[in-house]
Design an enzyme around this catalytic site. Structure first.
Site, short mmCIF file in Angstrom:
data_model
loop_
_atom_site.label_atom_id
_atom_site.label_comp_id
_atom_site.label_asym_id
_atom_site.label_seq_id
_atom_site.Cartn_x
_atom_site.Cartn_y
_atom_site.Cartn_z
N HIS A 1 64.73 19.59 -91.78
CA HIS A 1 63.55 19.71 -91.14
C HIS A 1 63.02 18.56 -90.26
CE1 HIS A 1 63.93 22.96 -94.34
NE2 HIS A 1 63.54 22.36 -95.17
N ASP B 1 66.35 15.58 -99.64
CA ASP B 1 65.32 17.52 -99.70
C ASP B 1 65.43 17.65 -97.73
OD1 ASP B 1 64.90 20.03 -100.56
OD2 ASP B 1 62.68 18.89 -101.08
N LYS C 1 55.83 14.96 -101.75
CA LYS C 1 55.30 16.05 -102.54
C LYS C 1 53.53 15.45 -102.86
CE LYS C 1 59.15 18.47 -103.38
NZ LYS C 1 58.79 20.06 -102.61
N ARG D 1 74.89 37.36 -112.50
CA ARG D 1 76.05 37.10 -112.98
C ARG D 1 75.47 38.25 -114.37
NH1 ARG D 1 76.09 31.27 -115.70
NH2 ARG D 1 74.20 31.43 -114.87
N LYS E 1 70.74 24.47 -97.07
CA LYS E 1 70.63 23.51 -97.12
C LYS E 1 70.40 23.18 -98.75
CE LYS E 1 65.93 21.77 -97.42
NZ LYS E 1 65.90 21.87 -98.40
#
Ligand code: BG6
Length: 512
Positions: free
Chosen positions: A265, A260, A363, A66, A173
């Site tokens: 993975h 995620d 995490k 953009r 993904k």
């Protein structure tokens, strides 16, 4: 025109007689070029490929976004990204070469005029750079925009296909957020691109150490005999990250650790660990074996017992106090998104029946580490009178994906000087110690494979579907729970429920 492919490429060893895999002439169009992925990984990878002499003279790079930029502005952005994040040394002559083929198209995804300009820009590049009319479209954009971009490409005839040219699309993904949406997404993509033109990126498959798993398993004789239920007690696949979600709340909140990274993975790592030997490394053979093993995999239906989820709270990490997930910018204060996910996967086939595969991803762990550990059964009998079998660990073969790439073998050894005391020791293979070449980044390998049309490292739609079939029931179960995920302090190894999950089976998580 001077090509990138030079016989004096300083990065190539002159004794190396292997034929380098060099991409043919083409244009790479990146949508979402202002995003993080593009700046940190894609643009540097393109430069690194050029620097290694793996891009052809007839190469063009088009950014679409953009921003109100012209070609020079975009070139500056690419330049800065390369300087900041490229793996290989900056060389002015390589950059000058790349620069000649850099273009930018400013516009929104709903702008017909922008897609017309994109078509003319590509046509101009095709002529100026002799790209042969071959195009790869990299959609580094949210999946919700895929349909619009694909239909715009089609409507404005941007691909400009003829039988002597190729057009490929690269998608990142998440491939949907469940089975149903993955199917819809696939349908959208297939409106313009046929299955062999679709390259789904799972960047873990581009990692050298992940490919080394295949070498370890199938280029050696010594591991295969123990690679089954007779010797293996259980398998642990860990992807621990020390980072929190940073500025990615917009993407992560509502997605969570399982969607995620487990859906893609970790289930890919499971497939490579558990599959049978393919008859060759052709894409179809490799995919057939991965598909077979994923089709035999499932989470046992007592989800409360065999899964765990958690959410990090404030805690000490690396010597500083970090905030909890619910306090992160952009996260809703009553979010049920898990930042820790663990599942047990059983594989119903002759090789693996009765061997649990534990997958965990999180995490804000104490350290960043990705590894696959085959934990072996204990020796059936110990003939040493002074040894207490309980203090002996279990033999383990650990494939360290990152950051200390290599392989570790853990076994018992005699403690010197004592009578017959046995203690666990490690034998390490460290990549950096055995090879002088540094490993290419996953994105270098994968982008090159896209340009070459080499598909083995890209999961096909069927694998994506099977992965959702494994995960969907767990996600539905978690969504039905009224409580938020179990808390764990940042800088610790996850919630108590994850420890209990393994304890039920008489196992414990490794502390990598
Ligand atoms: C991505 C995830 O796929 O992988 C991120 O979306 C994660 O959440 C990243 O941080 C980790 O990649 P790597 O290569 O650093 O292990």
């Amino acid at each position: 025109m001077v090509g990138f492919v030079t016989s004096s490429n300083p990065l190539r060893d002159p004794r190396d007689r292997r034929l380098p895999r060099i991409a043919g002439p083409c244009v790479l169009v990146i949508f979402g070029v202002t995003g993080d992925l593009s700046r940190k990984k894609l643009m540097p990878a393109v430069y690194d490929l050029a620097n290694r002499g793996l891009l052809p003279a007839g190469f063009g790079l088009v950014g679409f976004a953009r921003r109100d930029w012209d070609d020079e502005d975009f070139a500056r952005v690419v330049h800065d990204a390369v300087k900041e994040n490229a793996r290989t040394r900056f060389r002015e002559e390589v950059w000058e070469q790349l620069l000649e083929g850099i273009r930018f198209v400013s516009g929104t995804f709903d702008s017909d005029e922008a897609f017309d300009r994109l078509r003319t820009t590509i046509e101009e590049l095709d002529r100026a750079r002799g790209t042969g009319g071959n195009h790869a479209f990299y959609l580094s954009i949210p999946p919700s925009n895929f349909e619009q971009v694909v239909s715009q490409l089609k409507r404005h005839d941007v691909t400009g296909e003829s039988k002597d040219t190729w057009n490929r699309v690269v998608i990142e993904k998440p491939f949907g957020h469940n089975l149903e949406s993955a199917r819809e997404l696939n349908h959208v993509i297939n409106q313009l691109f046929s299955p062999h033109e679709v390259f789904r990126i799972d960047h873990y498959l581009g990692k050298e150490t992940v490919q080394n798993m295949l070498a370890l398993r199938f280029a050696n004789q010594m591991f295969e005999p123990i690679w089954n239920r007779n010797y293996v007690s259980h398998v642990e696949i860990t992807m621990a990250e020390d980072i929190g979600i940073g500025g990615r709340a917009g993407y992560y909140d509502g997605i969570g650790a399982a969607r995620d990274v487990i859906q893609n993975h970790l289930l890919q790592l499971l497939a490579l660990t558990a599959m049978e030997e393919p008859t060759s490394f052709e894409a179809s053979q490799l995919r057939t074996e991965k598909t077979k093993v994923l089709a035999a995999a499932q989470v046992p239906t007592n989800y409360a017992a065999h899964t765990a989820r958690g959410q990090y709270t404030a805690g000490w990490q690396g010597g500083r106090l970090v905030r909890g997930y619910l306090e992160e910018d952009g996260v809703s204060p009553d979010s049920h998104t898990e930042t820790y996910a663990a599942i047990r996967v059983d594989i119903d086939n002759r090789r693996w029946a009765g061997v649990p595969f534990y997958l965990r991803a999180a995490k804000r762990m104490p350290r960043r580490v990705t590894e696959i550990a085959l934990v072996l059964k204990q020796a059936p009998h110990l003939p040493f009178p002074t040894t207490d079998a309980d203090v002996l660990g279990q033999n383990a073969l650990v494939m360290r994906i990152q950051p200390d790439e290599g392989v570790t073998l853990r076994f018992g050894a005699k403690v010197p000087g004592t009578q017959m005391e046995i203690r666990d020791v490690s034998m390490d293979f460290v990549y950096g110690g055995s090879f002088t070449e540094s490993s290419p980044e996953a994105y270098e390998r994968l982008i090159l494979d896209v340009l070459l049309g080499d598909p083995p490292l890209f999961p096909q739609h069927e694998e994506v579907e099977l992965a959702w079939k494994i995960l969907d029931p767990v996600l539905d179960f978690w969504a039905s729970l009224p409580a938020q995920p179990d808390p764990y302090a940042a800088g610790t190894w996850g919630p108590a429920s994850a420890v209990e999950m393994l304890a039920r089976d008489g196992n414990t998580w490794r502390r990598p």
